[in-house]
Design a protein around this motif. Sequence first.
Motif, PDB file in Angstrom:
ATOM      1  N   LEU A 182      27.119  43.643  43.917  1.00 15.63           N
ATOM      2  CA  LEU A 182      26.988  44.926  44.621  1.00 15.63           C
ATOM      3  C   LEU A 182      27.054  46.099  43.631  1.00 15.63           C
ATOM      4  N   CYS A 183      26.315  47.151  43.949  1.00 13.60           N
ATOM      5  CA  CYS A 183      26.364  48.388  43.156  1.00 13.60           C
ATOM      6  C   CYS A 183      27.607  49.191  43.513  1.00 13.60           C
ATOM      7  N   SER A 184      28.144  49.889  42.531  1.00 16.09           N
ATOM      8  CA  SER A 184      29.211  50.844  42.855  1.00 16.09           C
ATOM      9  C   SER A 184      28.556  52.185  43.170  1.00 16.09           C
ATOM     10  N   PHE A 185      29.367  53.134  43.588  1.00 18.82           N
ATOM     11  CA  PHE A 185      28.800  54.437  43.968  1.00 18.82           C
ATOM     12  C   PHE A 185      28.315  55.225  42.765  1.00 18.82           C
ATOM     13  N   THR A 186      28.609  54.758  41.565  1.00 17.23           N
ATOM     14  CA  THR A 186      28.088  55.470  40.395  1.00 17.23           C
ATOM     15  C   THR A 186      26.759  54.864  39.946  1.00 17.23           C
ATOM     16  N   GLU A 187      26.294  53.871  40.666  1.00 16.02           N
ATOM     17  CA  GLU A 187      25.057  53.199  40.245  1.00 16.02           C
ATOM     18  C   GLU A 187      23.944  53.320  41.272  1.00 16.02           C
ATOM     19  N   THR A 188      24.222  54.027  42.320  1.00 22.27           N
ATOM     20  CA  THR A 188      23.225  54.135  43.375  1.00 22.27           C
ATOM     21  C   THR A 188      23.356  55.502  44.017  1.00 22.27           C
ATOM     22  N   GLU A 189      22.449  55.800  44.943  1.00 19.53           N
ATOM     23  CA  GLU A 189      22.587  57.097  45.595  1.00 19.53           C
ATOM     24  C   GLU A 189      22.918  56.916  47.070  1.00 19.53           C
ATOM     25  N   GLY A 190      23.389  57.957  47.647  1.00 20.46           N
ATOM     26  CA  GLY A 190      23.736  57.893  49.052  1.00 20.46           C
ATOM     27  C   GLY A 190      24.496  59.136  49.467  1.00 20.46           C
ATOM     28  N   HIS A 191      24.904  59.148  50.730  1.00 21.80           N
ATOM     29  CA  HIS A 191      25.613  60.317  51.238  1.00 21.80           C
ATOM     30  C   HIS A 191      26.878  59.901  51.980  1.00 21.80           C
ATOM     31  N   ILE A 192      27.853  60.750  51.914  1.00 22.27           N
ATOM     32  CA  ILE A 192      29.016  60.565  52.771  1.00 22.27           C
ATOM     33  C   ILE A 192      29.218  61.849  53.573  1.00 22.27           C
ATOM     34  N   ILE A 193      30.011  61.755  54.608  1.00 19.93           N
ATOM     35  CA  ILE A 193      30.387  62.970  55.334  1.00 19.93           C
ATOM     36  C   ILE A 193      31.874  63.158  55.101  1.00 19.93           C
ATOM     37  N   ASP A 194      32.213  64.302  54.516  1.00 22.14           N
ATOM     38  CA  ASP A 194      33.582  64.468  54.031  1.00 22.14           C
ATOM     39  C   ASP A 194      34.520  64.995  55.116  1.00 22.14           C
ATOM     40  N   VAL A 195      35.744  65.249  54.721  1.00 23.09           N
ATOM     41  CA  VAL A 195      36.778  65.645  55.672  1.00 23.09           C
ATOM     42  C   VAL A 195      36.473  67.005  56.297  1.00 23.09           C
ATOM     43  N   GLU A 196      35.661  67.793  55.603  1.00 19.40           N
ATOM     44  CA  GLU A 196      35.243  69.083  56.176  1.00 19.40           C
ATOM     45  C   GLU A 196      33.984  68.905  57.022  1.00 19.40           C
ATOM     46  N   ARG A 197      33.526  67.660  57.153  1.00 15.68           N
ATOM     47  CA  ARG A 197      32.342  67.279  57.908  1.00 15.68           C
ATOM     48  C   ARG A 197      31.062  67.845  57.297  1.00 15.68           C
TER      49      ARG A 197
END
Lengths: 621, 865
Positions: free
Chosen positions: B665-680
């Motif tokens: 599996l790739c780590s988050f430093t090896e791929t792209e993507g999005h998260i939704i943070d605590v401030e939404r």
Amino acid sequence: MSDILAIQKRATEEWQALQHSQHPVIYIGMGSCGLASGAGAVWNSVQKALLKSKRKVDLIKVGCIGPCYLEPFLDIQLPGSPRFIFNNVDAERAEKLLDDYLFTGGAKLKPLGHLGAPEGKINGTESFWDLPMLKNQKRIVLRNCGIIDPENIMHYIARDGFQGLINALNMGAAGIIDELKVSGLRGRGGAGFPVFRKWQFCRKAKGSPKYLICNADEGDPGAFMNRSLIEGDPFALLEGMLIAAFAIGATFGYIYIRAEYPLAIERLIKAIDQMKNSGFLGKDILNSGFDFDIKLKEGAGAFVCGEETALIASIEGHRGMPRTRPPFPAISGLHGKPTTINNVETLGTIPNILRKGGEWYAGYGTEKSKGTKTFALVGKVRRTGLIEVPLGTTLREIIFDIGGGTYKPFKAVQTGGPSGGCLSKDYLDLPIDYESLASAGSIMGSGGLIVMDEHSCMVDVAKYFLRFTSQESCGKCTPCRIGTRKMVEILNKITEGKGVMEDIEILENLAGTINMGSLCGLGQTAPNPVLTTLKYFRNEYEAHIIDHRCPAAVCRDLVEYRVIKEKCTGCQRCVEVCPTGAITGPRSEPHNLDPEKCIKCRACYEVCRFDAIAGDAIVIE
Amino acid sequence: MTEVIEKKKIKKISITIDGKSMMVSEGITILEAARKAGIYIPTLCYLDNLPHYGGCRLCMVEIKNSKGYQTACTTPVCQGMEIITKTADLQILRRDILELILSEHTFTCLICKDKNDCSEYMHSTRKVGVTTGCNFCTRNGDCELQDLVEYLELKDVRFPIAYRGLEPVKDNPFYELDYNLCVLCGRCVRICNEERNSGVLAFVQRGNATLVGTAFLESQKDAGCEYCGACVDVCPTGSIAEKMGSWVGCPDNSTITTCVLCPVGCKMNVNSKGNRIINVGPEPGKRTAPLQLCVRGKFVPGDIVHHPDRINKPLLKKENRWVEIAWDDAIRYIARNLEKYKGSQFGMIGSAQDSIENNYILQKFTRKVMKSNNVDLLFSYPGKNLLKKIHEYYNAFPPIGLNKIESADTIFVIGSQAYSSHPIVENRIRKAYKNGKQVVVAHTHNNRTADFSNLFVNFNPGKEYSFLSMLMAYISVVLKKRLPDSVRELLENSNQRKLERIGGFRMEEIEQFARTLVKSRKINIIVGEWILRSPESENSFNLLINISRLLGGLENNRVLFLLDEGNRYGGTLVGIHPDYFAGFARVHNRVDHNKWAGLWNTKLPHQKGLSANEMIKNISNDGIRALFVMGDMPPHKNLADLEFMVQQNMFLSQTSDYANIVLPLCSFTETEGHIIDVERSLKKFTPVIKPPGLARPAWATMQEIAEGMRQDGFGYKRANMILSEIKSVIDLSFSTAEFESKRLMSVNRTEHRKSNKFPVQVIIEPNHFHYMGNLLSALIPDMKAIREESVLFVSEKLLRDLTARDGEKVRLITTFGKKVFKVKIMSGLNGKAAYIKPTWDDLPLFSDGLSPERCVVNAKIEDVD
């Protein structure tokens, strides 16, 4: 106000009763200087003797009256007679005095002086105030020191205490500040900033609450003006604080005092208690609606905490490190609120100005430096002690007329403590005021005057002060933290005879960097002792560097001791003090000094009464 | 008292710097003005955004008509000021000051006349496994002294080297402190105290002996170091240097990305050289304004990404041994097997630290291809509808930004240990406290947040709901509201005494708490996991909303829910939940069901889905038979009964023992993507380096498996195509909506009860120190060193009943089993409370599922015979 009148009346009655007491009164100087000279033992022996005699005698503690070299003092006041002062009293002499004056009678032992009015001789004894050390002094801030019981508010009130406060409350803040402006009073902590202006800034500053801080972090080596004042007359300082607080609009005050002054702290605590009980402190002081409370904050003995921003940091519980200004404490000080910081002497002077008027005060001193100033006169001077003179008095008057001159030929005087400079005999006629001292490369400082004679090595003196500032640097800014250290290292080198002429250049260069580059006053003024000694005693540096010789025979690595056979009487004094047994010889014959065993502690040199020990400057090839 | 909000209009004034006239805002410093104008002034101690210091004295400038020189970093500009930044005299003064600094810092490397020609192999003095040249300083190339020497043209130092000869401090697992290199700029001390409010580093001694250290010479750990690494980031000389990447040299690339380890989603700069991460920290030359991270963001990425145990090829289990196989073979093998387990016998467990893209695909795959609703995130909340409630609340009242936490005059923190779960949030709470805001805290025990609070109330573990109910009752009383029957009932004397007894708080405390809140004009409520991770969380949510409404309105006060792990909200929002499609559309609602079936052009399952916990508990012949695990999870014994299990992970773990096949599996430093943070807000993370070997992100894997199973609808070329698909069906810009909540919930609860048989309440810290289920302490020895996991902390009182002493072993017994732990005394715990940070191995003692039902378990502590 009726309350205060009643108190004043009662105080006056008490004081009068004491002055005209029907039974003997004994006063003992119990300031730190007195205690250090053995006043404690005197007190105990007097108490014991009185207990034994069962005679009614009042025994009163007073503060330091000035000539510390004559401590301990014991004053005897017999019914119908003024107070007579006896000097250098020890337990034994105290018993004799009691015997002589109280019990067997005769009064044969001669007192030093009397404190009675009118001045002039009484029973063949001169007035204390006519003694050479005191004749040329003008005691304003010290007026109560050694006279009153510092732990009795009634004594203070009886001597017009709190009259300044009463006047101030009537005048209002603007009136007080105007009066101070007229008086020309400048900060006695060292920098000499006009007090009225400082107060004005703080009064006008926005923010609440406002704070008043009394800086009692007296840390200069050899300085004890503030300690003596607090120990001798704590109420003067507290009254000054009340007036200051009222003028700037502060409701809370701190006294930042060194923890090394336990007696001063104790007397302040007692004084504050008494003031609270008599309505001079707390809520609605003297029914004026003015509230003020004071808290003591004991400092942990860092010299830099005398710097106002470091002092504030220390009170706030932080490390005592100065910060840059602006903002000035008057705008943003303790807890970010407008704060005025005044020195003990400044605050102690203020009640007198408010009591007798700014114009009266301005009558003393010079055009730009008005009033009087206290000095701790110490060093190689005959009469050491705490003095107060009008500003503009010359160094010669202080050292020779008041201080009685030096034993060995005078060489230099250090003013302003570690931040000040060493002035040579060419400057003896320099009037002491802020501007003159600055122009000579020194500063007024808080009032330390260290006198040096031919036996003082000026390079060693500079090294001593530099080492002090280097160790007391807070460590925050580079030039002060590292620069002073480098200067000490170079001075060490020179005093070891290992210096080179370039070192002088580097010293001057470093001095410039430290002065221009440092954050606070401690660093900025730290090079002064080196700069002034380089200016006035450059030949001594050159002697150390070029000839590898210490002209004053002080620098250990450059000195060798020997006995001058022609002068030695074989009195054995040096044999007794020599810690290593380097000096030998039978009594009444010239002694021998074994250079192998000699650790150059200088003890023999100091004790020899016949100048038979020579400290020869040796030359390192 | 009404406060007039002063909108200070910043006045512009005109000044001249080096002959250049400019208009600048009043109140800024000369240095700030000069920097804005692109004029360089040398500095060493200056830090952006921190109070002025003025210690190094290198930024001295000349101001016309002003005595001496002033420090540019502390002097505010004023109208008409004429400033000269560079004169011959100034340069000499600065050079002399720098010379003094260098006299206490090994300076040969800085003034060596060959320094610019120094090749890698020249004058190597170290016989070590790296080529060092003479550049044997960890900060070579990123040393601010080098820049200063250059600018000030310092050629020689007249003083002998005053080497301090100190032993480097090595008691910190992540960095070394070599105070021989320290120039006392004070940056580390200031950032530690003024920015991070950790209060660990301080100046010690004085005069020339001044050094940086800890109070009373305690170890870093004992002094309370939180390992945020801010001191490392700001150190200009390498006196404080990270152990990782120390000898690698300067990075050749710096990438800004987002940390996914917790939902604060900190912006982070990753320095890399070639395909290797050197560290997470400021870009070379930009040390004065470091991005603020916590121990996880700062020190974890490099360690896990380049971990020696990382797998980079698919591994197939054959006769109990792992065999490397080709990627395509692996996909074919998985596709073939999964065909057999379609329907509700299949389960999918995703990770809350994975991107929304990946999690969207995981649930799409599960529902569309596997026809199962058994899809969930690891460690999902016990309250299944909690996130939906929070979502609806946030739609109407968006969460407060972290920088606005102190906008309220009171910050009410409940059930939170943000210092461990969300350190940056904790930092904002501390800042608010320091800036004079009122911080009130309620928790199961006196913790570090309580040190920064004006008021602290302790409630017994598991009694959050009782506390909140009582608080609400008192607020109503203080506000003189008409009391509903249920509330009046609570306030009956007998009930009060009973609640005091079981709740562990006194009514006076609650009343004081209530009064404090009532007096506040604006309250920010910060809700931690002790509320969120409880079966009563939905009721507690209602109470909190009602409290907020009572105390001045929902618009005025805001509630911030400290959701855990990087993307729990985002993952759930895109449908990785047994009951919800993306956007919290209900699986069992006909309209929603049909809509998604239409969108995906397929028939969707109707069976009720299971949560991750339920899946594990239901592994059996007629329950779950096949499981797909993305990342890692605690090695539950039930996994042994699975017929087929696939895991995609960065490492082989104990859980992998149960798997048939493991994909890299790739780590988050090896791929792209999005998260939704605590401030939404939607935050992007970007690849910093290339993934090792055949490691792939989840979406790419699932897409290939789907294709292997001949399913359409998975033809994504890049992750952003998935994002577009998500955006086409749900609103990620979160336009506001109405919020409806019930006024007061009836007091109907199954709250945690004490048990006589198990008198000790063990508080269980939810362990966030994992990345996609991989426990950090198991991977990184340094993490193990700082975490003290698997240690049973007890109150002094509790230990008194045992013969075991501090540091010895005891046996902990719960209804689930027993285990021996090292025992240690912890202050702040109530008499009958214990505290533990469990590792995965400890979890079976607290739950029969994957994770405990709540943050407390009844237990008994015994001496080990």
